[in-house]
Design an enzyme around this catalytic site. Structure first.
Site, PDB file in Angstrom:
ATOM      1  N   GLU A 148      -2.339   0.595  13.497  1.00 51.07           N
ATOM      2  CA  GLU A 148      -1.001   0.478  13.259  1.00 51.07           C
ATOM      3  C   GLU A 148      -0.481   1.598  14.225  1.00 51.07           C
ATOM      4  O   GLU A 148      -0.213   2.881  13.534  1.00 51.07           O
ATOM      5  CB  GLU A 148      -0.543   0.580  11.804  1.00 51.07           C
ATOM      6  CG  GLU A 148       0.986   0.549  11.915  1.00 51.07           C
ATOM      7  CD  GLU A 148       1.501   0.351  10.310  1.00 51.07           C
ATOM      8  OE1 GLU A 148       0.799   0.594   9.297  1.00 51.07           O
ATOM      9  OE2 GLU A 148       2.723   0.542  10.032  1.00 51.07           O
ATOM     10  N   TYR A 191       5.994   9.308   4.916  1.00 48.87           N
ATOM     11  CA  TYR A 191       5.472   9.086   3.767  1.00 48.87           C
ATOM     12  C   TYR A 191       6.081   9.494   2.467  1.00 48.87           C
ATOM     13  O   TYR A 191       6.990  10.517   2.882  1.00 48.87           O
ATOM     14  CB  TYR A 191       3.852   9.844   3.493  1.00 48.87           C
ATOM     15  CG  TYR A 191       2.840   8.794   4.228  1.00 48.87           C
ATOM     16  CD1 TYR A 191       2.304   7.725   3.798  1.00 48.87           C
ATOM     17  CD2 TYR A 191       2.706   8.912   5.554  1.00 48.87           C
ATOM     18  CE1 TYR A 191       1.579   6.756   4.407  1.00 48.87           C
ATOM     19  CE2 TYR A 191       1.908   8.393   6.315  1.00 48.87           C
ATOM     20  CZ  TYR A 191       1.317   7.159   5.563  1.00 48.87           C
ATOM     21  OH  TYR A 191       0.575   6.207   6.208  1.00 48.87           O
ATOM     22  N   LYS A 202      -6.441   0.124   6.656  1.00 48.67           N
ATOM     23  CA  LYS A 202      -5.151   0.246   7.575  1.00 48.67           C
ATOM     24  C   LYS A 202      -4.920   1.721   7.764  1.00 48.67           C
ATOM     25  O   LYS A 202      -5.418   2.435   6.999  1.00 48.67           O
ATOM     26  CB  LYS A 202      -4.032  -0.458   6.676  1.00 48.67           C
ATOM     27  CG  LYS A 202      -2.743  -0.299   7.616  1.00 48.67           C
ATOM     28  CD  LYS A 202      -1.489  -0.216   6.850  1.00 48.67           C
ATOM     29  CE  LYS A 202      -0.881   1.154   6.446  1.00 48.67           C
ATOM     30  NZ  LYS A 202       0.430   1.265   6.057  1.00 48.67           N
ATOM     31  N   LYS A 204      -1.129  -3.952  14.218  1.00 42.67           N
ATOM     32  CA  LYS A 204       0.033  -4.042  13.558  1.00 42.67           C
ATOM     33  C   LYS A 204       1.261  -2.932  14.281  1.00 42.67           C
ATOM     34  O   LYS A 204       1.157  -1.641  13.932  1.00 42.67           O
ATOM     35  CB  LYS A 204      -0.048  -3.537  12.107  1.00 42.67           C
ATOM     36  CG  LYS A 204       1.218  -3.201  11.245  1.00 42.67           C
ATOM     37  CD  LYS A 204       0.826  -3.206   9.724  1.00 42.67           C
ATOM     38  CE  LYS A 204       2.177  -2.611   8.943  1.00 42.67           C
ATOM     39  NZ  LYS A 204       1.808  -2.948   7.154  1.00 42.67           N
ATOM     40  N   ASP A 232       0.888  -1.154   0.093  1.00 37.69           N
ATOM     41  CA  ASP A 232       0.013   0.059  -0.096  1.00 37.69           C
ATOM     42  C   ASP A 232       0.718   1.112  -0.056  1.00 37.69           C
ATOM     43  O   ASP A 232       0.211   2.233   0.213  1.00 37.69           O
ATOM     44  CB  ASP A 232      -0.829   0.006   1.125  1.00 37.69           C
ATOM     45  CG  ASP A 232      -0.236   0.084   2.567  1.00 37.69           C
ATOM     46  OD1 ASP A 232       0.886  -0.690   2.685  1.00 37.69           O
ATOM     47  OD2 ASP A 232      -0.518   0.738   3.471  1.00 37.69           O
ATOM     48  N   GLU A 262       3.120   2.897  15.138  1.00 39.07           N
ATOM     49  CA  GLU A 262       4.277   2.513  14.764  1.00 39.07           C
ATOM     50  C   GLU A 262       5.394   3.462  15.634  1.00 39.07           C
ATOM     51  O   GLU A 262       5.144   4.729  15.466  1.00 39.07           O
ATOM     52  CB  GLU A 262       4.841   2.689  13.250  1.00 39.07           C
ATOM     53  CG  GLU A 262       6.352   2.325  13.307  1.00 39.07           C
ATOM     54  CD  GLU A 262       6.685   2.229  11.898  1.00 39.07           C
ATOM     55  OE1 GLU A 262       5.878   2.585  10.828  1.00 39.07           O
ATOM     56  OE2 GLU A 262       7.906   1.924  11.445  1.00 39.07           O
ATOM     57  N   SER A 292       3.077  -8.273   8.675  1.00 40.02           N
ATOM     58  CA  SER A 292       2.425  -7.440   7.499  1.00 40.02           C
ATOM     59  C   SER A 292       3.554  -6.640   7.167  1.00 40.02           C
ATOM     60  O   SER A 292       3.567  -5.383   7.259  1.00 40.02           O
ATOM     61  CB  SER A 292       1.431  -6.549   8.345  1.00 40.02           C
ATOM     62  OG  SER A 292       0.954  -5.345   7.231  1.00 40.02           O
TER      63      SER A 292
END
Ligand SMILES: O=P(O)(O)OC[C@@]1(O)O[C@H](CO)[C@@H](O)[C@@H]1O
Length: 364
Positions: A188, A364, A147, A230, A34, A190, A301
């Site tokens: 998620e 990103y 997600k 995740k 993704d 992180e 994942s």
């Protein structure tokens, strides 16, 4: 405090729980394909391939048209919006190709970070406006899970209480909206590996973050049996000089999870966070061998750690299709074995698989 307003019907709960269990059954995990257009651009740049829609489509076509036996190790694939509507060269939608293999289709729902003013460059994640409508449309278009990635950073003052609370709340709000629309939310949070902190510090922060996330999920009446987590594995910061074994990473990771994640959660699918492909597999294997109670499926994942060798083998050339699919299949199989604690490192994994995939401040 009476329980007067049930969030979901028993049929909705049943559907969500079945989807979640199917994704992580028998050592299966998730391919996180993704990457946003920008992130994919960085990957393609490394192999000197132009970041066009057609090149992104071609690489993903090679991954998704791999032999059907991939469904023994991959239970779900997360797609970016663009990919959900793309087709293979015969005109068949990718999502139908995946579904025919028995693989559950997921969709990335978060829309990137926004600064939290008054913090040391911390962020929250955007995408809640209009999320319910987007989820409803994606469900119609074949997606069964979503997600949302929140990013927390370790530094002197970070993560701040504000960043932990705000991201936990946004994750819970997203999870609730997903479930209302029949999508299993992958939650998620992180904790990124940037920094020189040690393993113990990462464990401490990961516990604080996960505890806040599960408090928020409960506050928002999220049905935990119909979710997947995740998280990051608990590792030392990328710049930490002390090195830890997979067994030490595993003990710190499972301890943190054991203290914070309810047993109702069916599966925990780790992100790879810039680890080399081989390290991501070895750590997952050690996690599954860790001698602590593990009431959830502990699986993967992975984005980078499932695709790095495949991307290198492809190099933008159609003639390399077979080698690309072999590289992908090899990592998928290795991680499926690791998710059962049965991976044996043979020492013949190839140069690409031992290369660090770390990117500083990976947002990103
Ligand atoms: O850390 P990895 O395993 O490479 O990727 C984990 C991940 O959440 O981060 C990427 C960026 O958002 C996503 O494409 C992917 O799903």
């Amino acid at each position: 405090m009476a329980h007067q307003f049930p969030a979901l019907t028993s049929e909705q709960k049943k559907e969500l729980a079945e989807i979640a269990q199917c994704i992580v059954a028998n050592g299966k995990g998730i391919l996180a394909a993704d990457e946003s257009v920008g992130t994919m651009g960085n990957r393609l740049q490394r192999i000197k391939v132009e970041n066009t829609e057609e090149n992104r489509r071609q690489f993903r076509e090679i991954l998704f048209t791999v032999d059907n036996s991939i469904n023994q190790s991959i239970g779900g694939v997360i797609l970016f919006h663009e990919t959900l509507y793309q087709k293979d060269s015969q005109g068949k939608l990718f999502r139908n190709i995946l579904k025919e293999k028995g693989i559950v289709v997921g969709i990335k729902l978060d829309q990137g970070g926004a600064p939290l003013a008054g913090t040391n460059k911390e962020t929250t994640i955007q995408g809640l406006d209009g999320l319910s409508e987007r989820c409803a449309q994606y469900k119609k278009d074949g997606a069964d899970f979503g997600k949302w990635r929140a990013v927390l950073r370790i530094d002197n003052q970070c993560p701040s209480k504000l960043a932990i609370q705000e991201n936990a709340n946004a994750l819970a709000r997203y999870a609730s909206i997903c479930q209302q629309n029949g999508l299993v939310p992958i939650v998620e949070p992180e904790v990124i590996p940037d920094g020189d902190h040690d393993l113990e510090h990462c464990q401490y922060v990961t516990e604080k973050v996960l505890a806040a996330v599960y408090k928020a999920l409960n506050d928002h009446h999220v049905y935990l049996e119909g979710t997947l987590l995740k998280p990051n594995m608990v590792t030392a910061g990328h710049a930490c000089t002390k090195k830890y074994t997979p067994e030490q990473v595993a003990m710190a990771t499972v301890t943190a999870l054991h203290r914070t994640v309810p047993a109702a959660v069916p599966g925990i699918c780790f992100l790879s966070g810039g680890m080399s492909e081989e390290d991501a597999t070895l750590n997952l294997n050690a996690i599954n061998l860790c001698p602590l109670p593990k009431p959830w499926k502990l699986s993967f994942s992975y984005g980078r750690a499932l695709q790095a060798s495949a991307l290198a083998a492809w190099g933008g050339k159609a003639a390399n299709k077979k080698a690309t699919q072999e590289a992908f299949m090899k990592r998928a199989l290795a991680n499926c074995q690791a998710a059962k604690g049965q991976y044996v490192h043979t020492g013949s994994s190839g140069a690409a698989s031992s290369q660090s995939l770390f990117t500083a401040c990976y947002t990103y």
